[in-house]
Design a protein around this motif. Sequence first.
Motif, PDB file in Angstrom:
ATOM      1  N   PHE A 167    -131.641 -43.427  30.674  1.00  0.00           N
ATOM      2  CA  PHE A 167    -132.188 -42.211  30.075  1.00  0.00           C
ATOM      3  C   PHE A 167    -132.582 -42.462  28.615  1.00  0.00           C
ATOM      4  O   PHE A 167    -133.700 -42.161  28.187  1.00  0.00           O
ATOM      5  N   LEU A 171    -136.375 -42.567  26.783  1.00  0.00           N
ATOM      6  CA  LEU A 171    -136.744 -41.766  25.609  1.00  0.00           C
ATOM      7  C   LEU A 171    -137.352 -42.648  24.523  1.00  0.00           C
ATOM      8  O   LEU A 171    -138.348 -42.282  23.891  1.00  0.00           O
ATOM      9  N   MET A 174    -140.905 -43.551  25.281  1.00  0.00           N
ATOM     10  CA  MET A 174    -141.816 -42.420  25.064  1.00  0.00           C
ATOM     11  C   MET A 174    -142.108 -42.244  23.581  1.00  0.00           C
ATOM     12  O   MET A 174    -143.221 -41.936  23.196  1.00  0.00           O
ATOM     13  N   MET A 175    -141.062 -42.453  22.769  1.00  0.00           N
ATOM     14  CA  MET A 175    -141.243 -42.263  21.324  1.00  0.00           C
ATOM     15  C   MET A 175    -142.133 -43.342  20.737  1.00  0.00           C
ATOM     16  O   MET A 175    -142.920 -43.093  19.831  1.00  0.00           O
ATOM     17  N   ALA A 178    -146.901 -42.826  23.015  1.00  0.00           N
ATOM     18  CA  ALA A 178    -147.147 -41.509  23.624  1.00  0.00           C
ATOM     19  C   ALA A 178    -147.893 -41.629  24.954  1.00  0.00           C
ATOM     20  O   ALA A 178    -147.764 -40.768  25.816  1.00  0.00           O
ATOM     21  N   ILE A 181    -145.741 -41.400  28.115  1.00  0.00           N
ATOM     22  CA  ILE A 181    -144.903 -40.212  28.355  1.00  0.00           C
ATOM     23  C   ILE A 181    -145.009 -39.698  29.796  1.00  0.00           C
ATOM     24  O   ILE A 181    -144.003 -39.393  30.436  1.00  0.00           O
ATOM     25  N   GLY A 182    -146.240 -39.634  30.317  1.00  0.00           N
ATOM     26  CA  GLY A 182    -146.424 -39.153  31.684  1.00  0.00           C
ATOM     27  C   GLY A 182    -145.606 -39.979  32.669  1.00  0.00           C
ATOM     28  O   GLY A 182    -144.790 -39.451  33.428  1.00  0.00           O
ATOM     29  N   THR A 185    -141.736 -39.805  32.125  1.00  0.00           N
ATOM     30  CA  THR A 185    -141.151 -38.549  32.590  1.00  0.00           C
ATOM     31  C   THR A 185    -140.922 -38.602  34.102  1.00  0.00           C
ATOM     32  O   THR A 185    -139.893 -38.174  34.620  1.00  0.00           O
ATOM     33  N   LEU A 188    -137.987 -40.615  34.633  1.00  0.00           N
ATOM     34  CA  LEU A 188    -136.788 -39.853  34.266  1.00  0.00           C
ATOM     35  C   LEU A 188    -136.273 -39.039  35.454  1.00  0.00           C
ATOM     36  O   LEU A 188    -135.077 -39.011  35.741  1.00  0.00           O
ATOM     37  N   PHE A 189    -137.213 -38.375  36.133  1.00  0.00           N
ATOM     38  CA  PHE A 189    -136.804 -37.579  37.296  1.00  0.00           C
ATOM     39  C   PHE A 189    -136.290 -38.476  38.416  1.00  0.00           C
ATOM     40  O   PHE A 189    -135.329 -38.129  39.109  1.00  0.00           O
TER      41      PHE A 189
ATOM     42  N   PHE B 167    -144.237 -27.700  32.884  1.00  0.00           N
ATOM     43  CA  PHE B 167    -144.097 -29.158  32.880  1.00  0.00           C
ATOM     44  C   PHE B 167    -145.231 -29.800  32.095  1.00  0.00           C
ATOM     45  O   PHE B 167    -145.015 -30.622  31.200  1.00  0.00           O
ATOM     46  N   LEU B 171    -145.128 -31.872  28.407  1.00  0.00           N
ATOM     47  CA  LEU B 171    -145.686 -33.221  28.213  1.00  0.00           C
ATOM     48  C   LEU B 171    -146.620 -33.242  27.006  1.00  0.00           C
ATOM     49  O   LEU B 171    -146.594 -34.171  26.199  1.00  0.00           O
ATOM     50  N   MET B 174    -144.750 -33.334  23.788  1.00  0.00           N
ATOM     51  CA  MET B 174    -144.159 -34.654  23.530  1.00  0.00           C
ATOM     52  C   MET B 174    -145.211 -35.620  23.022  1.00  0.00           C
ATOM     53  O   MET B 174    -144.951 -36.438  22.149  1.00  0.00           O
ATOM     54  N   MET B 175    -146.410 -35.517  23.596  1.00  0.00           N
ATOM     55  CA  MET B 175    -147.466 -36.446  23.191  1.00  0.00           C
ATOM     56  C   MET B 175    -147.926 -36.172  21.763  1.00  0.00           C
ATOM     57  O   MET B 175    -148.282 -37.084  21.028  1.00  0.00           O
ATOM     58  N   ALA B 178    -143.771 -37.031  18.587  1.00  0.00           N
ATOM     59  CA  ALA B 178    -142.717 -37.871  19.170  1.00  0.00           C
ATOM     60  C   ALA B 178    -141.321 -37.364  18.804  1.00  0.00           C
ATOM     61  O   ALA B 178    -140.366 -37.578  19.540  1.00  0.00           O
ATOM     62  N   ILE B 181    -139.539 -35.269  21.485  1.00  0.00           N
ATOM     63  CA  ILE B 181    -139.296 -35.822  22.823  1.00  0.00           C
ATOM     64  C   ILE B 181    -137.884 -35.559  23.326  1.00  0.00           C
ATOM     65  O   ILE B 181    -137.687 -35.153  24.478  1.00  0.00           O
ATOM     66  N   LEU B 188    -137.224 -30.113  29.922  1.00  0.00           N
ATOM     67  CA  LEU B 188    -137.811 -30.503  31.218  1.00  0.00           C
ATOM     68  C   LEU B 188    -136.773 -30.396  32.335  1.00  0.00           C
ATOM     69  O   LEU B 188    -137.052 -29.867  33.413  1.00  0.00           O
ATOM     70  N   PHE B 189    -135.563 -30.911  32.036  1.00  0.00           N
ATOM     71  CA  PHE B 189    -134.507 -30.839  33.052  1.00  0.00           C
ATOM     72  C   PHE B 189    -134.086 -29.389  33.304  1.00  0.00           C
ATOM     73  O   PHE B 189    -133.807 -29.004  34.433  1.00  0.00           O
ATOM     74  N   LEU B 230    -150.323 -36.180  36.980  1.00  0.00           N
ATOM     75  CA  LEU B 230    -149.821 -35.953  35.623  1.00  0.00           C
ATOM     76  C   LEU B 230    -150.932 -36.181  34.603  1.00  0.00           C
ATOM     77  O   LEU B 230    -151.724 -37.088  34.745  1.00  0.00           O
ATOM     78  N   PRO B 231    -150.942 -35.378  33.561  1.00  0.00           N
ATOM     79  CA  PRO B 231    -151.929 -35.588  32.518  1.00  0.00           C
ATOM     80  C   PRO B 231    -151.666 -36.949  31.844  1.00  0.00           C
ATOM     81  O   PRO B 231    -150.543 -37.394  31.770  1.00  0.00           O
TER      82      PRO B 231
END
Lengths: 231, 231
Positions: A167, A171, A174-175, A178, A181-182, A185, A188-189, B167, B171, B174-175, B178, B181, B188-189, B230-231
Motif C-alpha cells: 500500500f 502511494l 503515485m506521488m 501522476a 495514478i490510474g 489505484t 490498490l484495489f 472515483f 483520481l 490526485m493527479m 500529489a 494522494i 477511495l476506500f 480509467l482516465p
Amino acid sequence: MDHTSRAFDDELLGLTSRIQEMGDLARHLFENAITALRTGDVSLGQRAVHQDLSIDQMQIEIEDLAILIIARRQPVASDLRHVIACMRMASDLERVGDLAKSIAARVTSENNALSQMAISSSLKRLAAAVQKQLSRVLIAFDRLDAEAAEAVRLGDVKIDELYNALFRELLTYMMEDARSIGQCTNLLFCAKNLERIGDHATNLAENIQYALTGRQPLAARPKGDTVTGLP
Amino acid sequence: MDHTSRAFDDELLGLTSRIQEMGDLARHLFENAITALRTGDVSLGQRAVHQDLSIDQMQIEIEDLAILIIARRQPVASDLRHVIACMRMASDLERVGDLAKSIAARVTSENNALSQMAISSSLKRLAAAVQKQLSRVLIAFDRLDAEAAEAVRLGDVKIDELYNALFRELLTYMMEDARSIGQCTNLLFCAKNLERIGDHATNLAENIQYALTGRQPLAARPKGDTVTGLP
C-alpha cells in the motif's frame, strides 16, 4: 463420525465433498485471476469472471443441502457443528470467488506493463502468500486438521504486513508520477482484495476449528484491514 | 403465517424481531461512521468501530436461533424460506457493519479538512444515497413488502453511478495535487465501502423477495463494482 444411520453418514460425507469441490473451484479461479493480472491476459481474466457463476451456484446448493440435513436428521454436537461449519465455509468461499472475480475484472491490457513495474515483485509476493494460505486451509479441511488450521490463522499477520508495505509503495509511485495514478489505484484495489481473501482464509481456518473443537470464531479478531498513519 | 403450534409462531416472530434489531444497530453504526467521516470526529469513529462487536455477536445468535428452529420445527415452504432469508440477512447485515466499521476506522483528524474539499459534496451525495437504500430495505422488511424491496433492488444502479463519478473525481484530484494522494486514497476506500454497502442493501432486498415469493436471488446480477476505462 459414528452413527446408526448409514444414510446420514453418506449425507455428511456428501456435504464435505461439496465443500472440497467448491474450494478447488475457488482456488482455481483465484489462480487464473492472479495469472491474468500478472500477464495482462484479458481473455483469461474474462474466463475467471465467468467461473465465479458456478461458485455462486454451488453456495446455494450447499446451503440447501445443509438445511435439508438439519431438518431431516436433527444432528447434535459435533455433527451439527460440522454442518454449520460447512455452511459458513461455503459463504467464505463464495466471497473468495467474488473478490478474485473483482481482481480478474480489473485486468486490462495495460497490465502488460506490470512486469516492467518495480511494484510487480511486491504484488507477486502478496499474491503468492495469499495463495499459500488458501491452499493450506483447504488441505487442513481435507485432513480435518485443527493444528494446520491454527497455522493458517496465525499466518494472516504476514499477509497484513505485506499488504501494508505494498500500500505504502503504491502511494509513493503515485506521488512520484501522476501518470501512474490510474493504474496504481487499480492495483490498490487488487491488493485490498488479496488482503481480504487472506481474511477469508482465516475465517475458513476458524470454522474448521469450530467444527472440530466447538470453539466459536473470535468476533473481535483484529483484521489489520486499515492502514493508519498514511505517508 | 398460520400454524397449529403457537410456540412455532412465537419463534418465527422472535427471529424476525432479532433481524429488525440487528438492522437498527447496523443502520446506527453506519450513520455514526458517516458523521464521523464528515466531521473528522475521531472519537465518534472509534465508538462506531466498537459498536461492530455487538453486530458480530448478534449474527452468531441469529444463526443459532435459525438452526434451532429448523432442527426443532422442520419448517417447510414459506416458513422455511423465511428462516433461511433471516440467516442470509444476518450475514449481509454483519457485512454492512464490517464495511461501516472500516469507514469509521479511517476517520482521522485530517478529515477536518474534508468539509473544505470540493470532493465532499460528491461523497456526501453517495453516503446519503446508500443510507436511503439501507433505510428503505429495512422498512421493506418490517412491512414484508416485496414491491418496496424491488424498488431498492432497482435503486442500486444509482449508487453505482454516483460511485463511478466519485472515483473519477478523486483520481483527478490526485493527479492535480500529489500532496492529496494519501487522503484521496483513504476516501477511495471509503467510497468503495459505501458502494459495497449498497450491494448488501440489494442482497437484503433480494432475500426479502425470496422469503415472500420463493424467487432465488440472481447469481449473475451485475454489481457494477469495477470501473473500466480509467482516465
